[in-house]
Enzyme design. Structure first.
Site, PDB file in Angstrom:
ATOM      1  N   GLU A 106      73.180  46.374  56.445  1.00 41.29           N
ATOM      2  CA  GLU A 106      74.499  46.221  55.810  1.00 41.29           C
ATOM      3  C   GLU A 106      75.418  45.313  56.620  1.00 41.29           C
ATOM      4  O   GLU A 106      76.135  44.478  56.072  1.00 41.29           O
ATOM      5  CB  GLU A 106      75.176  47.592  55.628  1.00 41.29           C
ATOM      6  CG  GLU A 106      74.654  48.411  54.459  1.00 41.29           C
ATOM      7  CD  GLU A 106      73.330  49.107  54.747  1.00 41.29           C
ATOM      8  OE1 GLU A 106      72.842  49.010  55.891  1.00 41.29           O
ATOM      9  OE2 GLU A 106      72.781  49.758  53.831  1.00 41.29           O
ATOM     10  N   GLN A 119      73.943  49.969  48.322  1.00 40.65           N
ATOM     11  CA  GLN A 119      73.105  50.824  47.487  1.00 40.65           C
ATOM     12  C   GLN A 119      73.875  52.087  47.072  1.00 40.65           C
ATOM     13  O   GLN A 119      73.816  52.514  45.933  1.00 40.65           O
ATOM     14  CB  GLN A 119      71.824  51.179  48.229  1.00 40.65           C
ATOM     15  CG  GLN A 119      70.720  51.618  47.322  1.00 40.65           C
ATOM     16  CD  GLN A 119      69.359  51.358  47.935  1.00 40.65           C
ATOM     17  OE1 GLN A 119      68.986  52.031  48.885  1.00 40.65           O
ATOM     18  NE2 GLN A 119      68.626  50.400  47.402  1.00 40.65           N
ATOM     19  N   PHE A 129      77.018  53.964  52.351  1.00 43.83           N
ATOM     20  CA  PHE A 129      76.353  53.166  53.388  1.00 43.83           C
ATOM     21  C   PHE A 129      77.178  51.987  53.865  1.00 43.83           C
ATOM     22  O   PHE A 129      76.763  51.255  54.768  1.00 43.83           O
ATOM     23  CB  PHE A 129      74.972  52.714  52.902  1.00 43.83           C
ATOM     24  CG  PHE A 129      74.085  53.864  52.521  1.00 43.83           C
ATOM     25  CD1 PHE A 129      74.070  55.017  53.307  1.00 43.83           C
ATOM     26  CD2 PHE A 129      73.312  53.835  51.384  1.00 43.83           C
ATOM     27  CE1 PHE A 129      73.292  56.112  52.958  1.00 43.83           C
ATOM     28  CE2 PHE A 129      72.523  54.922  51.030  1.00 43.83           C
ATOM     29  CZ  PHE A 129      72.512  56.071  51.823  1.00 43.83           C
ATOM     30  N   HIS A 143      75.648  60.797  49.794  1.00 46.20           N
ATOM     31  CA  HIS A 143      75.432  60.015  48.569  1.00 46.20           C
ATOM     32  C   HIS A 143      76.475  60.374  47.521  1.00 46.20           C
ATOM     33  O   HIS A 143      76.224  60.226  46.335  1.00 46.20           O
ATOM     34  CB  HIS A 143      74.030  60.279  47.988  1.00 46.20           C
ATOM     35  CG  HIS A 143      72.912  59.756  48.819  1.00 46.20           C
ATOM     36  ND1 HIS A 143      72.462  60.388  49.944  1.00 46.20           N
ATOM     37  CD2 HIS A 143      72.158  58.629  48.686  1.00 46.20           C
ATOM     38  CE1 HIS A 143      71.457  59.687  50.469  1.00 46.20           C
ATOM     39  NE2 HIS A 143      71.259  58.624  49.732  1.00 46.20           N
TER      40      HIS A 143
END
Ligand SMILES: Cc1ncc(C[n+]2csc(CCOP(=O)(O)OP(=O)(O)O)c2C)c(N)n1
Length: 667
Positions: free
Chosen positions: A407, A429, A433, A474
């Site tokens: 990243e 994604q 992240f 997430h």
């Protein structure tokens, strides 16, 4: 070989392939930064310039590398590379003004020392964090590769900087993508006071090239002819056969990390031995011995340079100190652009939010030939949410680019692409992240336009949000990490039509835009969306419902929670969907609060330090007299976001929404 084992007693020059004119050219280039520095050290002692990072002892590297490149090729120096700036012939008064924070410098007094870039001279300066330079170089080089310019990009790092993750990510990506980058590491034995032995354990930094599958070389960094010859040879070869090369220049820092810090930690013996290997004195002696340089010419050169220094110093000293106005400072945070507003007209089709995003990406790639999309698994696989499905087939591998899991360097590269006039969209994604690339977002993308007028034409796509039982890593709604940072724009659509139009605006905007896409909204409902290209301006909230008893301000998933609650209530409510968080449509909020006197601010993120808190503060500062009830904030719990369904439901704000609405209505 450690520095103490280096043969520092002499330098062996090989001038066979270089004519006398070139030998003298290199001499003049080498002497110049030394003479400037000697003057700077005096001025520093007199308190006439700020912090100074000395490159004395290392000049042959800056000068040799820079002289081997064409002026049209980008070079990315670090804090000790004065020789890069002088070899590119930047007028000295501009450098002196930069160091004094004056207008003729490169940052309008907004940044100090070598922290600037200049497109005029194809020099891209550093941010303090060292390692990000390498990723920026990758982006520039990717631009050269895509345009098939056959140009090389050279970037510097110190030995200390090679310990940063950015170094590893940058070399890895450059190798995977065969980028034409020269990674120039100046191994001067110390990172501040830390010797190389405490920084890494491999014998040579060049050895690391093996791990990335790239060629690497060790070069005597104090030998101008070795630096110049080897780099010239490599540059010619890389122009023909694009690839990254790692160069380790063995050298030594003869003064403190910065002037104030001294060199007490350096063994005296080491200093003495490296002093014998001074790059300027040795080269001068060589040229004199071989008859290339006469005493007369030497004196003449030095006189000329000293005269130039004094003339330009006077000009810089005579320049008035920088002052500005609040309005001028605020006006330079974002690059101005006149958005081409295209109203939505014509046919519509029923699509989902994910389809709207994909449509907009497709249109972006069609409308802007200089736009690329980068991200993990976005090419053949179409992205984990399939937002980029089909784009590879339509636009090819050069524009829809799979990236390694890097990243940080990818976001740095997006900045480099922007420097090289290429727009980019980077798919994170999961928005979670972005933490692995946080530094380049908040320090490179956000601050470069204010610092030295270099915009970041980048959209970061941020699939975010909870409600899908995905746990703490997430599920986050991390928009507030970025609304806090001047220089970034932040968008958070709740509907497919808005997603399409706002994405079109984000792509057109030359500033960095973080585009939040709630994962749970991707496929949960359909909406009629305009088929043709259209835009929705930033900074315009949508009033979804009108009433006079209460204002609900929200965005993203909050909009859908509020709509659901209101469906089963008879309350007369203004429902505001912010759509963009930076810029924020405060006028729509204030107008509504002045009408209703009651306000609830709803967000998915946990409350403290979030958007709701700032909006609440703005309302109390601007609408206090109109309030009939306390401002209510409703958000996630002050915990990380848990995985199990029941726990996640307890976390989420919608559980507390109805009670808060009823509280305010009956207050
Ligand atoms: C990420 C980060 N951590 C720490 C620092 C503070 N710092 C500035 S320069 C420096 C030493 C750098 O050493 P090296 O890369 O070897 O370059 P040199 O100064 O020797 O030329 C340190 C620790 C920084 N600027 N950025």
């Amino acid at each position: 070989m450690s520095i103490s084992e280096c043969n520092t007693s002499f330098i062996e020059y090989n001038s066979k392939k270089i004519n006398n004119k070139q030998l003298l050219y290199l001499y003049k280039r080498l002497v110049k930064p030394r003479l400037i520095e000697e003057k700077m050290l005096i001025l520093l002692r007199q308190g006439k310039i700020s912090k100074w990072f000395s490159g004395i002892g290392q000049e042959a590297i800056s000068v040799g590398v820079c002289a081997a490149l064409d002026k049209g090729e980008y070079i990315l120096p670090m804090h000790r590379n004065l020789g890069v700036f002088t070899t590119r012939d930047i007028p000295l008064y501009r450098l002196f003004s930069q160091w004094q924070g004056k207008r003729s410098g490169f940052t309008k007094g907004r940044d100090r020392s070598f922290h600037f870039g200049t497109q005029e001279f194809n020099i891209i300066g550093m941010i303090s964090h060292l390692g990000p330079q390498l990723g920026v170089a990758n982006g520039i080089a990717l631009g050269e590769l895509l345009r098939k310019t056959n140009k090389v990009t050279a970037v510097f790092s110190g030995d200390g900087g090679t310990s940063e993750g950015d170094f590893h990510e940058a070399l890895n990506v450059a190798a995977v993508w065969s980028l034409p980058v020269l990674f120039c590491v100046e191994n001067n034995g110390y990172g501040l006071s830390t010797p190389s032995s405490e920084q890494f354990v491999c014998e040579h930094i060049a050895d690391k090239g093996i791990g990335y599958g790239m060629d690497s070389y060790i070069i005597d960094g104090n030998n101008i002819l070795e630096v110049y010859s080897k780099v010239s040879e490599l540059v010619k070869s890389i122009r023909k056969n694009p690839r990254p090369v790692l160069l380790e220049f063995k050298t030594f820092r003869m003064r403190g990390h910065e002037e104030a810090s001294g060199t007490k930690y350096v063994p005296h013996r080491l200093m003495e031995r490296w002093a014998m290997k001074d790059p300027v004195e040795n080269y001068q002696a060589f040229l004199r011995e071989t008859g290339v340089l006469t005493e007369e010419v030497e004196v003449e050169y030095k006189k000329e340079i000293v005269h130039e220094i004094n003339l330009h110093l006077k000009k810089a000293f005579d320049e008035e100190k920088t002052i500005s106005t609040v309005a001028d400072e605020l006006a330079d945070v974002y690059k101005k652009s006149t958005p081409n507003v295209v109203e939505p007209t014509g046919a519509t089709q029923k699509i989902r939010l994910i389809d709207a995003v994909r449509n907009s990406l497709y249109e972006g790639l069609k409308n802007y030939e200089n736009l690329v999309i980068m991200g993990q698994d976005i090419a053949e696989y179409g992205g984990v949410f399939k937002a980029t499905e089909g784009l590879l087939e339509e636009f090819g591998k050069e524009r829809v680019i799979n990236t390694p899991i890097c990243e940080s360097t990818i976001i740095e590269s997006s900045f480099g692409l922007s420097i090289n006039n290429i727009k980019s969209i980077v798919e994170l994604q999961f928005s979670d992240f972005v933490t692995s690339g946080f530094n380049p977002v908040v320090n490179l993308l956000a601050k470069s336009f204010y610092r030295w007028a270099q915009h970041s034409d980048v959209v970061l796509r941020m699939p975010c949000g909870a409600g899908i039982e995905a746990g703490p890593f997430h599920s986050q709604s991390n928009e507030a990490w970025f609304t806090k940072t001047p220089g970034l724009k932040v968008v958070f659509p709740a509907f497919p039509q808005d997603a399409k139009g706002l994405m079109a605006t984000a792509i057109a905007d030359p500033n960095p835009v973080l585009f939040f896409e709630h994962k749970a909204l991707y496929r949960s409902f359909y909406q009629e969306v305009t088929v043709d290209y259209f835009t929705i301006p930033f900074g315009q909230a949508a009033l979804l419902k009108e009433g006079d008893r209460l204002t609900i301000v929200t965005y993203g998933m909050g909009v859908h929670w509020a709509l659901k609650e209101l469906k089963s209530m008879t309350a007369s409510v203004d429902l505001i969907d912010l759509r963009t968080l930076q810029p924020l449509d405060t006028e729509t909020i204030y107008a509504s609060v002045r009408k209703t006197g009651r306000v609830l601010i709803l967000q998915e993120d946990s409350i403290f330090g979030g958007l709701a808190s700032d909006i609440s503060a703005l309302i109390s500062e601007n609408c206090f007299e109109y309030l009939d009830a306390p401002i209510k904030r409703v958000g996630g719990l002050e915990t990380p976001i848990p995985f199990a369904k029941a726990l996640e439901e307890d976390y989420l704000a919608n559980k507390r929404l109805r009670a808060a609405i009823e509280f305010l209505l009956s207050y």
